[in-house]
Enzyme design. Sequence first.
Site, PDB file in Angstrom:
ATOM      1  N   ILE A 361       7.991  12.492  -0.294  1.00 13.72           N
ATOM      2  CA  ILE A 361       8.723  11.913  -1.372  1.00 13.72           C
ATOM      3  C   ILE A 361       9.271  12.979  -2.231  1.00 13.72           C
ATOM      4  O   ILE A 361      10.339  12.747  -2.785  1.00 13.72           O
ATOM      5  CB  ILE A 361       8.100  10.712  -2.078  1.00 13.72           C
ATOM      6  CG1 ILE A 361       6.800  11.408  -2.561  1.00 13.72           C
ATOM      7  CG2 ILE A 361       7.680   9.798  -1.212  1.00 13.72           C
ATOM      8  CD1 ILE A 361       6.002  10.546  -3.556  1.00 13.72           C
ATOM      9  N   CYS A 422       2.346   7.306   8.670  1.00 13.08           N
ATOM     10  CA  CYS A 422       2.899   8.557   7.861  1.00 13.08           C
ATOM     11  C   CYS A 422       1.479   8.974   7.188  1.00 13.08           C
ATOM     12  O   CYS A 422       0.481   9.261   7.988  1.00 13.08           O
ATOM     13  CB  CYS A 422       4.012   8.329   6.969  1.00 13.08           C
ATOM     14  SG  CYS A 422       3.872   7.009   5.823  1.00 13.08           S
ATOM     15  N   TRP A 426       3.068   3.585   3.232  1.00 15.20           N
ATOM     16  CA  TRP A 426       4.103   2.676   2.541  1.00 15.20           C
ATOM     17  C   TRP A 426       5.390   3.196   2.271  1.00 15.20           C
ATOM     18  O   TRP A 426       6.080   2.770   1.398  1.00 15.20           O
ATOM     19  CB  TRP A 426       3.224   2.318   1.246  1.00 15.20           C
ATOM     20  CG  TRP A 426       2.500   3.270   0.181  1.00 15.20           C
ATOM     21  CD1 TRP A 426       2.885   4.543   0.219  1.00 15.20           C
ATOM     22  CD2 TRP A 426       1.280   3.251  -0.118  1.00 15.20           C
ATOM     23  NE1 TRP A 426       2.106   5.215  -0.827  1.00 15.20           N
ATOM     24  CE2 TRP A 426       1.020   4.371  -0.653  1.00 15.20           C
ATOM     25  CE3 TRP A 426       0.258   2.556  -0.071  1.00 15.20           C
ATOM     26  CZ2 TRP A 426      -0.154   4.812  -1.526  1.00 15.20           C
ATOM     27  CZ3 TRP A 426      -1.087   2.736  -0.699  1.00 15.20           C
ATOM     28  CH2 TRP A 426      -1.232   3.904  -1.334  1.00 15.20           C
TER      29      TRP A 426
END
Length: 743
Positions: A361, A422, A426
Amino acid sequence: QDEETQHSLECIQANQIFPRKQLIREDENLQVPFIELHGESTEYVGRAEDAIIALSNYRLHIKFKESVVNVPLQLIESVECRDIFQLHLTCKDCKVLRCQFSTFEQCQDWLKRLNNAIRPPSKIEDLFSFAYHAWCMEVYASEKEQHGDLCRPGEHVTSRFKNEVERMGFDMNNAWRISNINEKYKLCGSYPQEIIVPAWITDKELESVASFRSWKRIPAVVYRHQSNGAVISRCGQPEVSWWGWRNADDEHLVQSVAKACASDSRSNSNKLMNGNCSRDFSNGGDLSDVEFDSSISNASGAESLAIQPQKLLILDARSYAAAVANRAKGGGCECPVSSLFLTISLHYPNCEVVFMGMANIHSIRKSFQSLRLLCTQMPDPGNWLSALESTKWLQHLSVLLKSALLVVHAVDRDQRPVLVHCSDGWDRTPQIVALAKLLLDPYYRTTEGFQVLVETEWLDFGHKFADRCGHGENSDDLNERCPVFLQWLDCVHQLQRQFPCSFEFNEAFLVKLVQHTYSCLFGTFLCNNAKERGEKHTQERTCSVWSLLRAANKAFKNLLYSSQSESVLYPVCHVRNLMLWSAVYLPCSSPSTPADDTCAPYPVPGSSPEDQPLGRLPKTRSFDNLTTACDSSVPTTNRRSSDPSLNEKWQEHRRSLELSSLGSAGDDPFDGDSLSKQGRAPVGAELSVAAGVAEGQMENILQEATKDDVGLEEHLRGSLETAGKGDDEIALDKEKRTENLRG
């Protein structure tokens, strides 16, 4: 009830829970420049340089001379003062707004107001979606039940788990079972209360597996291929750590998924042989002809084909280096460190591990910030394409599409089960799984199916919308923010471009979904998981975004959609085939949506559906009758000045035809016999013009053809005399060509 109890009850109205705030005007002559939504109250109205600016508890409204901007407050990521007199607003959907003020003091006042307004809420009830719903229910008190139904999603959403299990055809007798181990979220707070697992796996084993998986996110089956029985399951990473921990129950569960697929496939083969299978073989996505014939004629052959479990594919969204690095934090992967160049898992027999190398992210957030900076530069840079490449945004989309396509290949072509994870399961996991399901199943490409897909893979399985979007309670940590869901919607848009007839909804549907992911007008994307939404009662106290993006809304219908399009989509994933989503990332380029949409975050107050978008030229009108369209008496205000003008030529034809028709004494130009003698259609002056033009054009064509034939005849005579051909043959050739032209 007794009299005392009755007197103790008191009806609390919406204006008591969410009271309207007093309006402050910088100028007494200023009025609120937009129509307020239910529960919306404007707090400030003032003047900027060449604009009127207003701030409510839901939006920032700026009315310039030639345009209007409405931005939901929760869509604004940051506000800063630049060049002393200019406010610079950065939005979470990549837009950037600028507003100029006359004085430094005024600019600072609005800076403080906006920073206070966009601050993450201290409690969730401060978000506008709660006030909006409460005021709506009070305004429509007489139609409370009907309005409540309109605010709720449809039955296909509320009963999605049961419907999906039946639709996908899980064999719940022999291969699979529904476990209630997570009832009231007692096992995992970010998982749904009901999950599908192999039939012989007990709840005690699931508890053991939960202790070994990150955040107790155990492998759960979320999709079954209706033709071959292969499934997709998802989970969090195994907590191997540097010590190389193992869990026998986890290894048994992963192997059991492949065995359950084999059992499910065998039971379906038996249904085929008994004539009870309801599968559709018309789209070619099922068994091959040889396998289909053998399944009908030879039961033992079909059973031997299905009883041997296929090798399960474990798709790790991370790179191998990132997976190994996670071992330092207590995470890891299913293969040991020594198997750097191997994809076979030693601890999980009959399994293959593939690392996709998707960015985390933090890298995605950095890429998105670079993209936003590029798209809002003034003026546009001359090296646009190389600058776009340097953001790596399209590269990230390409890797995501390739990961989903790998799952599709395994499930659809190789008939293999797949397990996707991952780190926590989520962020990248729902991206891959939801995109793979969209490619595999045409149901998810309908409006209702897409709603079920988002509710299941993103909301039920705990994507952290509050943290990633920054509208959760005290969600001040910028490191937790990332446009993960927006990135996935961008991939859906890329699929829409490549397969324009395969989606029931259009691009405007996706653009609205992007906006309302952040707007907090609806309660669909509040909180981090279903458990939190249940505790806050968001479903009962807010409206659903699907009440706006419903299947019956014609504004979001794709007119090219065909239910007979490809069953399974295989997109091209190369970066050169992907395009920047200009409707979202570039200013003033959103596709038009209905002006009467009161829930739109960018409405133009007082506009009508016929109003042209600001800053755009009207499109050229397509006339069915060009003779009427080019008549000087018919206004052509909707035609651009650049469009070719045919008036002069048409008027010349009209005058010449009128003179020729009046030249014969005693002939009525509108008489049917006269028109038929002249070879024209017997309908009025306009059709006589059209017929005359058509006849004149044909005569010109024939004259040109005759000239060509004469020249060709002379040439052929000279060349064919030596070949011994006669004039009769040349004349015959000419006559045939002339007849073909007339025909």
